[in-house]
Motif scaffolding. Structure first.
Motif, mmCIF file in Angstrom:
data_model
loop_
_atom_site.group_PDB
_atom_site.id
_atom_site.type_symbol
_atom_site.label_atom_id
_atom_site.label_comp_id
_atom_site.label_asym_id
_atom_site.label_seq_id
_atom_site.Cartn_x
_atom_site.Cartn_y
_atom_site.Cartn_z
ATOM 1 N N VAL A 113 60.254 44.182 61.079
ATOM 2 C CA VAL A 113 61.521 44.369 61.454
ATOM 3 C C VAL A 113 62.370 45.448 60.888
ATOM 4 O O VAL A 113 62.696 45.587 59.627
ATOM 5 N N ASN A 114 62.169 46.674 61.459
ATOM 6 C CA ASN A 114 62.578 48.003 60.721
ATOM 7 C C ASN A 114 64.153 48.207 60.987
ATOM 8 O O ASN A 114 64.831 47.719 61.715
ATOM 9 N N LYS A 115 64.581 49.178 60.100
ATOM 10 C CA LYS A 115 65.984 49.718 60.163
ATOM 11 C C LYS A 115 66.865 48.575 59.796
ATOM 12 O O LYS A 115 67.895 48.464 60.402
ATOM 13 N N PHE A 116 66.176 47.743 58.811
ATOM 14 C CA PHE A 116 67.272 46.502 58.415
ATOM 15 C C PHE A 116 68.355 46.713 57.871
ATOM 16 O O PHE A 116 69.369 46.092 57.706
ATOM 17 N N ASP A 117 68.444 47.978 57.022
ATOM 18 C CA ASP A 117 69.647 48.339 56.509
ATOM 19 C C ASP A 117 70.658 48.562 57.300
ATOM 20 O O ASP A 117 72.017 48.470 56.994
ATOM 21 N N LEU A 118 70.656 48.665 58.856
ATOM 22 C CA LEU A 118 71.434 49.021 59.565
ATOM 23 C C LEU A 118 72.233 47.924 60.313
ATOM 24 O O LEU A 118 73.089 48.213 61.013
ATOM 25 N N VAL A 119 71.652 46.823 59.768
ATOM 26 C CA VAL A 119 72.274 45.443 60.218
ATOM 27 C C VAL A 119 72.625 44.646 59.074
ATOM 28 O O VAL A 119 72.967 43.564 58.860
ATOM 29 N N GLY A 120 72.842 45.285 57.971
ATOM 30 C CA GLY A 120 73.524 44.748 56.785
ATOM 31 C C GLY A 120 72.638 43.722 55.827
ATOM 32 O O GLY A 120 73.021 42.914 55.484
ATOM 33 N N TYR A 121 71.138 43.906 56.226
ATOM 34 C CA TYR A 121 70.330 42.880 55.703
ATOM 35 C C TYR A 121 70.672 41.435 55.977
ATOM 36 O O TYR A 121 70.307 40.686 55.125
ATOM 37 N N ASP A 122 71.095 41.182 57.155
ATOM 38 C CA ASP A 122 71.231 40.089 57.645
ATOM 39 C C ASP A 122 69.938 38.930 57.884
ATOM 40 O O ASP A 122 69.298 39.187 58.795
ATOM 41 N N ARG A 123 69.756 37.907 57.218
ATOM 42 C CA ARG A 123 68.571 37.365 57.265
ATOM 43 C C ARG A 123 68.598 36.376 58.481
ATOM 44 O O ARG A 123 67.518 36.206 59.188
ATOM 45 N N GLY A 151 54.894 49.814 69.230
ATOM 46 C CA GLY A 151 56.155 49.106 69.632
ATOM 47 C C GLY A 151 57.088 50.140 70.390
ATOM 48 O O GLY A 151 56.460 51.077 71.138
ATOM 49 N N SER A 152 58.309 49.849 70.463
ATOM 50 C CA SER A 152 58.968 50.880 71.524
ATOM 51 C C SER A 152 59.391 52.208 70.929
ATOM 52 O O SER A 152 59.119 52.293 69.814
ATOM 53 N N VAL A 153 60.023 53.015 71.837
ATOM 54 C CA VAL A 153 60.550 54.289 71.331
ATOM 55 C C VAL A 153 61.533 54.210 70.522
ATOM 56 O O VAL A 153 62.375 53.384 70.299
ATOM 57 N N ASP A 154 61.440 55.322 69.232
ATOM 58 C CA ASP A 154 62.329 55.038 68.241
ATOM 59 C C ASP A 154 62.553 54.053 67.486
ATOM 60 O O ASP A 154 63.450 53.724 66.722
ATOM 61 N N ASP A 155 61.327 53.087 67.392
ATOM 62 C CA ASP A 155 61.455 51.965 66.532
ATOM 63 C C ASP A 155 61.034 52.422 65.080
ATOM 64 O O ASP A 155 61.173 51.560 64.074
ATOM 65 N N GLY A 156 60.624 53.782 64.861
ATOM 66 C CA GLY A 156 60.369 54.159 63.500
ATOM 67 C C GLY A 156 58.774 54.111 63.186
ATOM 68 O O GLY A 156 58.500 54.221 61.992
ATOM 69 N N ILE A 191 57.984 40.890 58.382
ATOM 70 C CA ILE A 191 58.526 41.469 57.242
ATOM 71 C C ILE A 191 59.775 42.189 57.468
ATOM 72 O O ILE A 191 59.806 43.111 58.368
ATOM 73 N N PRO A 192 60.931 41.980 56.836
ATOM 74 C CA PRO A 192 61.960 42.939 57.065
ATOM 75 C C PRO A 192 61.988 44.024 56.248
ATOM 76 O O PRO A 192 61.458 44.262 54.928
ATOM 77 N N MET A 193 62.210 45.305 56.876
ATOM 78 C CA MET A 193 62.014 46.560 55.737
ATOM 79 C C MET A 193 62.865 47.508 56.357
ATOM 80 O O MET A 193 63.481 47.588 57.739
ATOM 81 N N SER A 194 63.010 48.712 55.610
ATOM 82 C CA SER A 194 63.730 50.167 56.076
ATOM 83 C C SER A 194 62.427 51.076 55.673
ATOM 84 O O SER A 194 62.003 51.275 54.791
ATOM 85 N N ALA A 195 62.009 51.581 56.804
ATOM 86 C CA ALA A 195 60.879 52.542 56.572
ATOM 87 C C ALA A 195 61.207 53.875 56.095
ATOM 88 O O ALA A 195 60.675 54.393 55.171
ATOM 89 N N LEU A 196 62.489 54.395 56.090
ATOM 90 C CA LEU A 196 63.092 55.407 55.757
ATOM 91 C C LEU A 196 63.348 55.230 54.507
ATOM 92 O O LEU A 196 63.155 56.203 53.555
ATOM 93 N N LEU A 203 56.596 47.466 65.540
ATOM 94 C CA LEU A 203 57.734 47.656 65.040
ATOM 95 C C LEU A 203 58.800 47.181 66.127
ATOM 96 O O LEU A 203 58.587 47.457 67.171
ATOM 97 N N VAL A 204 59.698 46.697 65.332
ATOM 98 C CA VAL A 204 61.168 46.403 66.178
ATOM 99 C C VAL A 204 62.215 47.030 65.494
ATOM 100 O O VAL A 204 62.410 46.596 64.339
ATOM 101 N N ASP A 205 63.089 47.496 66.249
ATOM 102 C CA ASP A 205 64.399 47.926 65.721
ATOM 103 C C ASP A 205 65.316 46.597 65.355
ATOM 104 O O ASP A 205 65.396 45.811 66.386
ATOM 105 N N ALA A 206 65.534 46.406 64.330
ATOM 106 C CA ALA A 206 66.487 45.291 64.117
ATOM 107 C C ALA A 206 67.670 44.957 64.876
ATOM 108 O O ALA A 206 68.296 44.149 65.178
ATOM 109 N N ARG A 207 68.152 46.218 65.322
ATOM 110 C CA ARG A 207 69.453 46.151 66.021
ATOM 111 C C ARG A 207 69.297 45.851 67.421
ATOM 112 O O ARG A 207 70.066 45.423 67.994
#
Length: 495
Positions: free
Chosen positions: A166-176, A34-39, A201-206, A136-140
């Protein structure tokens, strides 16, 4: 459309069904991209942490090196992967890092690959041996050009199982709604690449949500599998489905009464009594005995290191291949292939390189025909040198008979590397796509003239005075009488 329905429509296994125990106990090889900083590194670090693959001394070192990296008081999981000093200083992945972990159901080998465009070749290296790709995809940010580039490369490398994380999903308020949109876009991309096994899969790796453990409190609308559950049910590409392949690495003669041919089985299976062909000579024999370092076996399968004893004296040497009589690989003087350029000098059209595949090394002329536009995923005509990290389609022309399977059918006998004869650097890695219909005749490779002729006619031409004055600019490639007869026969059928 509900998020639950979306998860089911793109997932390999419906979430409503209980997850069965996987019957395939072979280790699964997977790649994160995936792209840079996607986790990517953080995700694998969390996998290792939650599956208890991190030993106590490693955990202590991780806690010490992490300091206070986040507000959750958690260690920096990426440090479990980023081992180079430059990676830690810059916070990026440069080299491919391989790690091992296991669950109660299965073991895994995971490759963490770089996200930067300049390290595309490293990503391609990791994908070349993987059975599954986790993109990996940054949800934002959603799908980016590098996401599309890595998905395209993974599909070219024969990967047919994708997981969209779909990573860092917590940063978008778990918006389905965001998950629905991203998963739908990715499904269209994957289907355009010929990939139909897709799990989103929506997720937060951290935080570890939907990685190893589900997160019903944070995402009650998602009832699909976690990442680990998906990996446990993935399939491994079988090297035993095709015909038997044994690239000969060594001829063993410990005494006058024993002659064996040693190598690692690269495909299929074999047992005493099977009929085999020795390529490129075409001689036929039967398997008399299969010997390993400690016993005589009644069968051998892909991955086994064996010594094969035949029932008659045949001429076999290092670089030859022993194959099934009824399922033989492709042989010929010209093949179509796809390559990834690995060196700054790139691939020069018409230049002669060494090609190494298994234990066989041959001289080959390489002519690029098209290059992949990684931004759009389309191929464009190309005659200039392929630059580093470029992916191109090429035509391989050999001086003598070459032996390959298509990469889709057998990764071991369908892959190769190109070596610069001047510097001895590995300048490209490649995959055979098909055999090219070569024939008797004349063609041009750059400024050189190439003659493909039956051996007796080639000898007469080379002995002539006319040829002597053009020797430095002409290549003569001999073919046997049987090869020439086959070409004439095929041509007659076409007419």
């Amino acid at each position: 459309m509900t998020a639950s329905a979306t998860a089911t429509s793109v997932a390999v296994h419906p979430a409503s069904e209980p997850l069965p125990l996987s019957r395939d106990m072979r280790p699964l090889r997977l790649i994160t991209c995936g792209s840079v900083d996607d986790g990517k590194s953080t995700l694998i670090g969390r996998l290792l942490w939650d599956t208890k693959a991190v030993k106590e001394d490693q955990a202590a070192t991780l806690q010490r090196d992490s300091g206070q990296q986040n507000d959750l008081g958690l260690p920096d999981f990426a440090l479990l992967l980023d081992g180079l000093q430059a990676e830690r200083e810059q916070g990026i992945t440069i080299d491919v890092a391989y790690r091992y972990f296991a669950t109660d159901r299965r073991s895994f080998i995971v490759a963490d690959t770089p996200g930067h465009e300049q390290y595309t070749r490293n990503m391609a290296t990791g994908a070349s041996t993987a059975d599954l790709a986790v993109l990996l995809v940054d949800a934002r940010a959603g799908l980016l050009e590098q996401t599309r580039r890595h998905a395209t490369i993974a599909s070219l490398m024969g990967i047919r199982q994708f997981v969209l994380a779909v990573n860092k999903f917590d940063l978008v308020g778990y918006d389905r709604a965001i998950f629905d949109r991203i998963s739908h876009e990715f499904k269209e991309l994957a289907l355009s690449l010929g990939v139909r096994q897709i799990t989103a899969i929506p997720m937060s790796a951290l935080k570890g949500e939907n990685v190893v453990y589900p997160a019903p409190a944070a995402m009650p609308w998602y009832d699909g599998p976690t990442l680990v559950e998906t990996l446990e049910l993935a399939t491994v590409r079988s090297a035993q489905a095709g015909g038997f392949r044994l690239p000969v690495q060594r001829v063993s003669r410990p005494g006058e009464s024993f002659r064996g041919y040693q190598g690692t089985v690269a495909g299929g299976s074999v047992k005493p009594g099977d009929s085999v062909v020795i390529l490129p000579s075409g001689m036929v024999a039967n398997v008399k005995q299969i010997v390993t370092f400690d016993l005589v076996r009644n069968a051998a399968v892909a991955g086994d290191a064996i010594t094969l004893v035949l029932d008659r004296q045949v001429d076999v040497s290092r670089g030859d291949m022993i194959v099934s009589l009824d399922a033989q690989p492709m042989t010929g003087l010209e093949f179509e292939a796809q390559i990834v350029a690995l060196q700054p000098d790139g691939i020069e059209p018409g230049k002669r390189y060494w090609l190494k595949s298994g234990s066989r090394r041959q001289r080959v002329s390489v002519r690029p025909t098209s290059q992949l536009d990684l931004a759009t995923g389309s191929w464009r005509a190309h005659v200039e040198p392929l630059q580093m990290n470029a992916i191109g389609k090429v035509r391989l022309s050999f001086d003598e008979q070459a032996i390959f399977d298509a990469y889709e059918q057998n990764r071991s006998t369908g892959a190769f590397i190109l070596i610069d004869p001047d510097t001895h650097n590995t300048i490209a890695g490649g995959m055979i796509t098909s055999k090219r219909s070569g024939g008797i005749g004349i063609r041009y490779e750059g400024e050189r003239v190439v003659l493909s002729l039956p051996a007796d006619l080639a000898d007469q031409i080379m002995a002539s005075e006319v040829f002597a004055s053009r020797r430095d600019e002409t290549d003569v490639r001999r073919m046997s009488a049987s090869q020439a007869a086959d070409i004439f026969a095929n041509a007659a059928q076409d007419i």
